[in-house]
Design an enzyme around this catalytic site. Structure first.
Site, PDB file in Angstrom:
ATOM      1  N   GLY A  66     -37.189  64.064  81.189  1.00 47.67           N
ATOM      2  CA  GLY A  66     -36.203  63.787  80.144  1.00 47.67           C
ATOM      3  C   GLY A  66     -35.083  64.801  80.024  1.00 47.67           C
ATOM      4  CD  GLU A 121     -39.252  68.346  75.737  1.00 46.49           C
ATOM      5  OE1 GLU A 121     -38.726  67.886  76.751  1.00 46.49           O
ATOM      6  OE2 GLU A 121     -40.461  68.215  75.472  1.00 46.49           O
ATOM      7  CG  ASP A 122     -36.639  64.772  76.379  1.00 48.95           C
ATOM      8  OD1 ASP A 122     -37.491  65.477  75.785  1.00 48.95           O
ATOM      9  OD2 ASP A 122     -36.942  63.702  76.941  1.00 48.95           O
ATOM     10  CG  ASP A 125     -41.453  62.533  67.645  1.00 53.90           C
ATOM     11  OD1 ASP A 125     -41.265  62.619  66.426  1.00 53.90           O
ATOM     12  OD2 ASP A 125     -41.965  61.531  68.172  1.00 53.90           O
ATOM     13  CE  LYS A 153     -37.532  60.543  67.749  1.00 52.86           C
ATOM     14  NZ  LYS A 153     -38.581  59.573  68.040  1.00 52.86           N
ATOM     15  CG  PHE A 174     -38.387  55.313  70.795  1.00 50.72           C
ATOM     16  CD1 PHE A 174     -39.403  56.254  70.831  1.00 50.72           C
ATOM     17  CD2 PHE A 174     -37.876  54.831  71.995  1.00 50.72           C
ATOM     18  CE1 PHE A 174     -39.915  56.706  72.051  1.00 50.72           C
ATOM     19  CE2 PHE A 174     -38.381  55.276  73.210  1.00 50.72           C
ATOM     20  CZ  PHE A 174     -39.407  56.205  73.232  1.00 50.72           C
ATOM     21  CB  VAL A 175     -32.949  58.037  70.718  1.00 54.23           C
ATOM     22  CG1 VAL A 175     -32.554  57.857  69.263  1.00 54.23           C
ATOM     23  CG2 VAL A 175     -33.661  59.373  70.906  1.00 54.23           C
ATOM     24  CG  ASP A 181     -38.990  57.700  79.372  1.00 53.97           C
ATOM     25  OD1 ASP A 181     -39.046  58.780  78.747  1.00 53.97           O
ATOM     26  OD2 ASP A 181     -39.996  57.052  79.690  1.00 53.97           O
ATOM     27  NE  ARG A 187     -37.124  59.044  82.996  1.00 50.98           N
ATOM     28  CZ  ARG A 187     -37.912  59.675  82.119  1.00 50.98           C
ATOM     29  NH1 ARG A 187     -37.397  60.436  81.194  1.00 50.98           N
ATOM     30  NH2 ARG A 187     -39.226  59.522  82.187  1.00 50.98           N
TER      31      ARG A 187
HETATM   32  P1  IMP Z   1     -43.527  65.720  70.801  1.00 48.41           P
HETATM   33  O1  IMP Z   1     -44.623  66.443  71.511  1.00 48.41           O
HETATM   34  O2  IMP Z   1     -44.065  64.720  69.807  1.00 48.41           O
HETATM   35  O3  IMP Z   1     -42.496  66.618  70.190  1.00 48.41           O
HETATM   36  O4  IMP Z   1     -42.857  64.787  71.860  1.00 48.41           O
HETATM   37  C1  IMP Z   1     -41.915  65.206  72.738  1.00 48.41           C
HETATM   38  C2  IMP Z   1     -41.795  64.230  73.900  1.00 48.41           C
HETATM   39  O5  IMP Z   1     -41.974  62.875  73.460  1.00 48.41           O
HETATM   40  C3  IMP Z   1     -40.399  64.274  74.464  1.00 48.41           C
HETATM   41  O6  IMP Z   1     -40.298  65.178  75.526  1.00 48.41           O
HETATM   42  C4  IMP Z   1     -40.168  62.855  74.911  1.00 48.41           C
HETATM   43  O7  IMP Z   1     -40.624  62.679  76.243  1.00 48.41           O
HETATM   44  C5  IMP Z   1     -41.019  62.011  74.008  1.00 48.41           C
HETATM   45  N1  IMP Z   1     -40.246  61.407  72.903  1.00 48.41           N
HETATM   46  C6  IMP Z   1     -40.342  61.691  71.573  1.00 48.41           C
HETATM   47  N2  IMP Z   1     -39.486  60.953  70.860  1.00 48.41           N
HETATM   48  C7  IMP Z   1     -38.808  60.189  71.758  1.00 48.41           C
HETATM   49  C8  IMP Z   1     -37.744  59.223  71.627  1.00 48.41           C
HETATM   50  O8  IMP Z   1     -37.228  58.888  70.550  1.00 48.41           O
HETATM   51  N3  IMP Z   1     -37.309  58.665  72.796  1.00 48.41           N
HETATM   52  C9  IMP Z   1     -37.823  58.984  74.013  1.00 48.41           C
HETATM   53  N4  IMP Z   1     -38.808  59.883  74.170  1.00 48.41           N
HETATM   54  C10 IMP Z   1     -39.296  60.478  73.053  1.00 48.41           C
HETATM   55 MG    MG Z   2     -40.586  60.573  77.832  1.00 48.66          MG
END
Ligand code: IMP
Ligand code: MG
Length: 202
Positions: A66, A121-122, A125, A153, A174-175, A181, A187
């Site tokens: 990402g 990181e992309d 969340d 987020k 969700f983006v 992706d 992507r």
């Molecule tokens: P976290 O561990 O919950 O912070 O999740 C982070 C990972 O979840 C990111 O690196 C993304 O791959 C994926 N992710 C979380 N939210 C989104 C979204 O809105 N769109 C796409 N991927 C997401």
């Molecule tokens: Mg992903």
């Protein structure tokens, strides 16, 4: 940000309400962040990192897949000596909600020992992925570990975490696009948009 995590306070721009943005793709509710907004903000982040790491020869670690577009655009805006490495982790599988379990799919090629690491990181969340990675790099002897996330987020973080660089704070939707992706698709969109909820199963 939510009052639970005051350490998330930072000056990143918040994205405007969905309804004001144009629809640019049949699978999207709207465009959330345009190409132009992305490029301008990433350039600012590059300038911030240049200022903070001028003499540190940082190691930028791109979290695949990402953060690839973010890394290639960001690093071209950083005007100091640096190296890059890549790591692939999975916390989602093909679903749109985090599993809370982080799995290393591809590890680093270079050691992080005594290096000033910046994790790219992309999107942040729950924060579980970055929490795990920051701890992991500290455990491997990094001199310091900073986090640069393109998107944050609002109000979804499950764990407290220090974040040094944030591109945009976005609503809890969700983006996709610019590296992000859903089930490995979208992507390559050059902007970031909100995916239609009916396209992902709960
Ligand atoms: P976290 O561990 O919950 O912070 O999740 C982070 C990972 O979840 C990111 O690196 C993304 O791959 C994926 N992710 C979380 N939210 C989104 C979204 O809105 N769109 C796409 N991927 C997401
Ligand atoms: Mg992903």
């Amino acid at each position: 940000m939510t009052s639970d995590y005051p350490e998330f306070v930072h000056p990143s721009p918040a994205v405007a309400a969905f309804e004001e943005q144009p629809v640019s793709h049949d699978d999207l509710v709207c465009t959330l962040i345009s190409e132009d907004q992305l490029h301008r903000r990433v350039a600012q982040m590059g300038a911030d990192i240049t200022r903070d790491y001028a003499d540190k020869d940082p190691l930028l670690i791109c979290i695949l897949k990402g953060a690839v577009y973010f890394m290639t655009d960001l690093t071209r805006m950083i005007d100091c000596s640096l190296t890059m490495d890549f790591m692939a982790v999975s916390s989602y599988g093909d679903a749109h909600k985090t599993s809370g379990v982080v799995r290393i799919i591809k590890d680093l090629n270079e050691p992080v020992t005594d290096r000033h690491v910046i994790i790219l990181e992309d999107i942040l969340d729950t924060g579980l992925t970055l929490k795990y990675l920051a701890r992991n790099f500290h455990g491997r002897g990094a001199a310091s570990v900073a986090i640069a996330t393109l998107l944050l987020k609002e109000g979804t973080q499950a764990v407290p975490l220090d974040i040094q660089y944030v591109g945009f704070t976005i609503p809890d939707a969700f983006v996709v696009g610019y590296g992000l992706d859903y089930a490995q698709h979208y992507r390559n969109l050059p902007y970031i948009g909100v995916l239609k909820p009916e396209l992902y199963a709960d």
